[in-house]
Scaffold this motif. Sequence first.
Motif, PDB file in Angstrom:
ATOM      1  N   GLY A   1      -2.045  15.460 -26.562  1.00  0.00           N
ATOM      2  CA  GLY A   1      -1.083  15.361 -25.467  1.00  0.00           C
ATOM      3  C   GLY A   1      -1.656  14.612 -24.277  1.00  0.00           C
ATOM      4  N   ILE A   2      -2.871  14.957 -23.888  1.00  0.00           N
ATOM      5  CA  ILE A   2      -3.464  14.294 -22.732  1.00  0.00           C
ATOM      6  C   ILE A   2      -3.819  12.850 -23.064  1.00  0.00           C
ATOM      7  CG2 ILE A   2      -5.921  14.817 -23.045  1.00  0.00           C
ATOM      8  CD1 ILE A   2      -3.983  15.280 -19.778  1.00  0.00           C
ATOM      9  N   ARG A   3      -4.168  12.557 -24.323  1.00  0.00           N
ATOM     10  CA  ARG A   3      -4.432  11.172 -24.727  1.00  0.00           C
ATOM     11  C   ARG A   3      -3.183  10.304 -24.565  1.00  0.00           C
ATOM     12  NH1 ARG A   3      -8.809   9.666 -28.322  1.00  0.00           N
ATOM     13  NH2 ARG A   3     -10.276  11.383 -28.620  1.00  0.00           N
ATOM     14  N   LEU A   4      -2.019  10.870 -24.903  1.00  0.00           N
ATOM     15  CA  LEU A   4      -0.772  10.128 -24.742  1.00  0.00           C
ATOM     16  C   LEU A   4      -0.514   9.775 -23.280  1.00  0.00           C
ATOM     17  CD1 LEU A   4       1.591  12.154 -27.120  1.00  0.00           C
ATOM     18  CD2 LEU A   4       0.733   9.837 -27.503  1.00  0.00           C
ATOM     19  N   LEU A   5      -0.929  10.662 -22.394  1.00  0.00           N
ATOM     20  CA  LEU A   5      -0.646  10.469 -20.970  1.00  0.00           C
ATOM     21  C   LEU A   5      -1.696   9.643 -20.249  1.00  0.00           C
ATOM     22  CD1 LEU A   5       0.502  14.089 -19.977  1.00  0.00           C
ATOM     23  CD2 LEU A   5       1.891  12.172 -20.784  1.00  0.00           C
ATOM     24  N   VAL A   6      -2.896   9.508 -20.827  1.00  0.00           N
ATOM     25  CA  VAL A   6      -4.022   8.903 -20.105  1.00  0.00           C
ATOM     26  C   VAL A   6      -3.746   7.500 -19.576  1.00  0.00           C
ATOM     27  CG1 VAL A   6      -6.314   7.903 -20.512  1.00  0.00           C
ATOM     28  CG2 VAL A   6      -5.940  10.323 -20.859  1.00  0.00           C
ATOM     29  N   PRO A   7      -3.166   6.553 -20.354  1.00  0.00           N
ATOM     30  CA  PRO A   7      -2.939   5.222 -19.777  1.00  0.00           C
ATOM     31  C   PRO A   7      -2.075   5.252 -18.516  1.00  0.00           C
ATOM     32  CG  PRO A   7      -2.719   5.141 -22.160  1.00  0.00           C
ATOM     33  CD  PRO A   7      -2.819   6.593 -21.790  1.00  0.00           C
ATOM     34  N   ALA A   8      -0.964   5.994 -18.560  1.00  0.00           N
ATOM     35  CA  ALA A   8      -0.113   6.100 -17.370  1.00  0.00           C
ATOM     36  C   ALA A   8      -0.807   6.892 -16.270  1.00  0.00           C
ATOM     37  CB  ALA A   8       1.220   6.750 -17.736  1.00  0.00           C
ATOM     38  N   LEU A   9      -1.513   7.944 -16.668  1.00  0.00           N
ATOM     39  CA  LEU A   9      -2.187   8.799 -15.705  1.00  0.00           C
ATOM     40  C   LEU A   9      -3.247   8.034 -14.919  1.00  0.00           C
ATOM     41  CD1 LEU A   9      -2.641  11.704 -14.664  1.00  0.00           C
ATOM     42  CD2 LEU A   9      -4.196  12.035 -16.564  1.00  0.00           C
ATOM     43  N   LEU A  10      -4.104   7.308 -15.645  1.00  0.00           N
ATOM     44  CA  LEU A  10      -5.147   6.536 -14.976  1.00  0.00           C
ATOM     45  C   LEU A  10      -4.586   5.315 -14.268  1.00  0.00           C
ATOM     46  CD1 LEU A  10      -8.096   6.572 -17.549  1.00  0.00           C
ATOM     47  CD2 LEU A  10      -7.990   7.729 -15.337  1.00  0.00           C
ATOM     48  N   GLY A  11      -3.735   4.548 -14.967  1.00  0.00           N
ATOM     49  CA  GLY A  11      -3.284   3.278 -14.419  1.00  0.00           C
ATOM     50  C   GLY A  11      -2.210   3.415 -13.358  1.00  0.00           C
ATOM     51  N   ALA A  12      -1.045   3.958 -13.743  1.00  0.00           N
ATOM     52  CA  ALA A  12       0.078   4.051 -12.813  1.00  0.00           C
ATOM     53  C   ALA A  12      -0.108   5.172 -11.791  1.00  0.00           C
ATOM     54  CB  ALA A  12       1.377   4.270 -13.590  1.00  0.00           C
ATOM     55  N   GLY A  13      -0.878   6.193 -12.167  1.00  0.00           N
ATOM     56  CA  GLY A  13      -1.113   7.299 -11.240  1.00  0.00           C
ATOM     57  C   GLY A  13      -2.329   7.078 -10.371  1.00  0.00           C
TER      58      GLY A  13
ATOM     59  N   ALA B   1       0.826  -1.207   0.000  1.00  0.00           N
ATOM     60  CA  ALA B   1       0.000   0.000   0.000  1.00  0.00           C
ATOM     61  C   ALA B   1       0.860   1.256   0.000  1.00  0.00           C
ATOM     62  CB  ALA B   1      -0.934  -0.009   1.203  1.00  0.00           C
ATOM     63  N   GLY B   2       1.876   1.296   0.863  1.00  0.00           N
ATOM     64  CA  GLY B   2       2.747   2.467   0.916  1.00  0.00           C
ATOM     65  C   GLY B   2       3.529   2.654  -0.368  1.00  0.00           C
ATOM     66  N   LEU B   3       4.044   1.544  -0.916  1.00  0.00           N
ATOM     67  CA  LEU B   3       4.760   1.626  -2.195  1.00  0.00           C
ATOM     68  C   LEU B   3       3.870   2.185  -3.295  1.00  0.00           C
ATOM     69  CD1 LEU B   3       6.734  -1.759  -2.345  1.00  0.00           C
ATOM     70  CD2 LEU B   3       7.731   0.537  -2.473  1.00  0.00           C
ATOM     71  N   GLY B   4       2.625   1.694  -3.343  1.00  0.00           N
ATOM     72  CA  GLY B   4       1.705   2.131  -4.385  1.00  0.00           C
ATOM     73  C   GLY B   4       1.346   3.594  -4.273  1.00  0.00           C
ATOM     74  N   VAL B   5       1.088   4.062  -3.060  1.00  0.00           N
ATOM     75  CA  VAL B   5       0.728   5.468  -2.866  1.00  0.00           C
ATOM     76  C   VAL B   5       1.917   6.366  -3.193  1.00  0.00           C
ATOM     77  CG1 VAL B   5       0.070   7.202  -1.149  1.00  0.00           C
ATOM     78  CG2 VAL B   5      -1.111   4.999  -1.217  1.00  0.00           C
ATOM     79  N   ALA B   6       3.119   5.980  -2.738  1.00  0.00           N
ATOM     80  CA  ALA B   6       4.305   6.791  -3.043  1.00  0.00           C
ATOM     81  C   ALA B   6       4.560   6.837  -4.545  1.00  0.00           C
ATOM     82  CB  ALA B   6       5.519   6.229  -2.311  1.00  0.00           C
ATOM     83  N   ALA B   7       4.489   5.675  -5.210  1.00  0.00           N
ATOM     84  CA  ALA B   7       4.739   5.637  -6.653  1.00  0.00           C
ATOM     85  C   ALA B   7       3.677   6.415  -7.422  1.00  0.00           C
ATOM     86  CB  ALA B   7       4.771   4.185  -7.132  1.00  0.00           C
ATOM     87  N   GLY B   8       2.411   6.250  -7.034  1.00  0.00           N
ATOM     88  CA  GLY B   8       1.343   6.983  -7.705  1.00  0.00           C
ATOM     89  C   GLY B   8       1.505   8.485  -7.572  1.00  0.00           C
ATOM     90  N   THR B   9       1.961   8.920  -6.405  1.00  0.00           N
ATOM     91  CA  THR B   9       2.185  10.355  -6.179  1.00  0.00           C
ATOM     92  C   THR B   9       3.302  10.884  -7.073  1.00  0.00           C
ATOM     93  OG1 THR B   9       1.452  10.134  -3.880  1.00  0.00           O
ATOM     94  CG2 THR B   9       2.777  12.067  -4.436  1.00  0.00           C
ATOM     95  N   VAL B  10       4.401  10.144  -7.158  1.00  0.00           N
ATOM     96  CA  VAL B  10       5.516  10.558  -8.017  1.00  0.00           C
ATOM     97  C   VAL B  10       5.075  10.574  -9.482  1.00  0.00           C
ATOM     98  CG1 VAL B  10       7.813   9.910  -8.848  1.00  0.00           C
ATOM     99  CG2 VAL B  10       7.276   9.777  -6.402  1.00  0.00           C
ATOM    100  N   TRP B  11       4.286   9.575  -9.889  1.00  0.00           N
ATOM    101  CA  TRP B  11       3.760   9.559 -11.253  1.00  0.00           C
ATOM    102  C   TRP B  11       2.954  10.818 -11.554  1.00  0.00           C
ATOM    103  CZ3 TRP B  11       4.579   7.124 -15.624  1.00  0.00           C
ATOM    104  CH2 TRP B  11       5.143   5.847 -15.637  1.00  0.00           C
ATOM    105  N   MET B  12       2.111  11.229 -10.622  1.00  0.00           N
ATOM    106  CA  MET B  12       1.264  12.398 -10.870  1.00  0.00           C
ATOM    107  C   MET B  12       2.094  13.666 -11.050  1.00  0.00           C
ATOM    108  SD  MET B  12      -1.824  11.307 -11.090  1.00  0.00           S
ATOM    109  CE  MET B  12      -2.859  12.754 -10.873  1.00  0.00           C
ATOM    110  N   VAL B  13       3.127  13.837 -10.221  1.00  0.00           N
ATOM    111  CA  VAL B  13       4.005  15.008 -10.371  1.00  0.00           C
ATOM    112  C   VAL B  13       4.707  14.958 -11.730  1.00  0.00           C
ATOM    113  CG1 VAL B  13       6.044  16.186  -9.476  1.00  0.00           C
ATOM    114  CG2 VAL B  13       4.341  15.279  -7.885  1.00  0.00           C
TER     115      VAL B  13
END
Length: 396
Positions: free
Chosen positions: A299-311, A268-280
């Motif tokens: 531009g936003i379409r290119l980012l959406v998979p990472a934004l939704l999934g990894a972020g 849980a902590g790893l996921g929250v930390a990684a998701g936060t770094v992804w968003m920045v």
Amino acid sequence: MSTLALSDVSLRSRARWHTTAAVVIGAWMLAGLGFFLAGASWWAVVHPFTLGALTTAVLVYSTHFTEALTRTPAASHLPVAGRVALLQGAVLLLLVGDAGPGWSAPADLGAALVLVVLGWHGVALWSRLRRSLAGSVVVTVPFYLVAAAFLVLAVGLAWAAGRGLGSYDDLIAAHSRATVWGFTWLTVLGTIISLLPTLTGARISATARARCTRALVVHAAGLVLAVGALLIDAPSAALPLLVTVAAAVMLVQPVLAGVLPGTRWRTAGLGVAAGTVWMVALATTDAVLLAREVDPREGIRLLVPALLGAGLLQLVTSVLLHLLPILVGGGPGKVIAARERADRGGPARWVLINLGGVLTLVAPGPAGIILLALGLLGHVLALALAVTLQYRKDPS
């Protein structure tokens, strides 16, 4: 005897409510994946994730955290359940209406319902903030209120686009930024200040807490300017969007600095930390793409998979991995056992999610999306199994 009975009913009610909310969030994630695999429209693919899964999570857990921070516990889950139910109807109407250019009547009604939900949600949070007797930690609650205001703005922009009240592409580009960097990102920022230290056993950063109000004002001002710029001249939106990145770093840096030393990381902590770094990182990338005059919608379409999934979805599922066993209850031993069951295989799922996010950016195609889907579905299944076993061992 009566006190014990009342307490027991309250705990059972809490467990049922939070389990139901998690099921709704998981169902929308599966629906979004299903629409993607079926080759549905962009609107139908994105909004089960954003309005369905993410906004449901925001309504439920921003209410939960506000109750905890303001020390004003709810007597009933019915009000927030009512808001969540209205939201589900709104999302269904918007999907049926498929609100692209030329909105239909169902889409109009769905948008109106979203505004009703947000207004109700904002009033509920404001009421608790005014009644709060808690200390300085409540400075994070206004993040939820400003986030809701940005979603109201986003709905208005989408409605204007659908009704032809300006350039459709410009309005939708502004809509997407108000939703992502206003509604969802501000909600995350307001939450991680206290949540990430809790997940990792660290102290809440006094520096981050002291910067909250200033960072919120800077972020909101920068994003309003960026949204306005997208409506008239997209490249000029880059600088104010970078201002919002700077505001986020003001908070994220001391939070991460406080939790990194000596932390025993769980999933849980790893996921929250990684998701936060992804968003920045993705907010910064969005600003760079705008500065380089990449089409704002592309531009936003290119980012959406990472934004939704990894972020964002990595953040939501990671929080659920930690939080849901506690909210379901069953005693300290059962909570620990449930959390450990949910944690099994967690590092592997974490790698899948974050490797998938990287692949969607450096080698766009199905491979990254498949890895993201496998990792996130693994989180959902692990969580479902842990909670199901917890209920079986404590069926009361």
